[in-house]
Design a protein around this motif. Sequence first.
Motif: not given
Length: 251
Positions: A225-248
Motif C-alpha cells: 500500500r502507498d502509505d505503508v511502503l512510503t513509511r517503511v522506505f522513507e520515499t514516496p511510493v505508489t502502488v499500482i495494479d499490475g497485470p499479475r498483482g500490485p506493483l510498487a
Amino acid sequence: MITLENVHKKYSNDVAIGPVSISIPAGGITALVGPNGAGKSTLLTMVGRLMGIDEGTISISGFDVASTASKDLAKIVSILRQENHFVTRLTVRQLVGFGRFPHSKGRLSAADELIVSRSIDFLDLGALEARYLDELSGGQRQRAYVAMVLAQDTEYVLLDEPLNNLDMAHSVQMMAHLRRAAEELGRTIVIVLHDINFAGHYADHICAVKHGKVVEFGTPAEIMRDDVLTRVFETPVTVIDGPRGPLAVYY
C-alpha cells in the motif's frame, strides 16, 4: 512457527536490534524487507543461530534456538548467507552433498545420494552436476547453493538475499523455484529481499524491518500500500495494479 520474544542485540550506543517480538507462521514464504541497514540480515542470522542475542528468546517449531544442540537444530532449520565462498574446488554434486552432513556426518548413504539427486533436479541442475562451481555463471552457482540448503531437508529454510547479483531473468527463475519448494516440498522459507515487488508477488507474508525493529507484518495485500511502503522506505511510493498483482513504483 518461528517465534521471537523480546529479542535484543546491541552493537553500540547508536546501533541495536530490537526489541523484536513476532511470530512467523509455518508454511509458505515470508519476506523480510526494508531499507539498507535496517537489520534484516541480522535478524535472519540470529534466527539461524549464526549470531547470538543479548536478550529474549527465539524458538523454531518449539525448539529454543539458543539451547538446542547443533546436531538437532541442523535437522530443523537450514540457512544460506550472502557470503558463499568455498576455497576447495567442488563440483555441483559435491557441494549439494554437503547439505546432507547433519544426517550423514560426511558418509553419504544411498538414501542421502537420492536426496542429493532430487535437490539437484529440483533446481534444474542435472546437466551441470559434474561441473565445478568456478565454471558456472552466477545464477547457476546460486541455484547450486540453494540446492545444497534444500538437500539438508529441513522444514525451515532461511535465505539471506539469494537474488543478490542475479539479473532479472535469473531472479524470477530463483523465486519461482522457491515458490515451488514452499508449495511442493512443504518448506517454510524466510527470505531477505531488496525488491519489494518480488516480495509482493511471491511471498505469503511480508515483514518490514526498519531501524532494527519490525514495523509492519502482514499479507502482501496489507503491506503493498502507498502509505505503508512510503513509511517503511522513507520515499514516496505508489502502488499500482499490475497485470499479475500490485506493483510498487518509486519516484
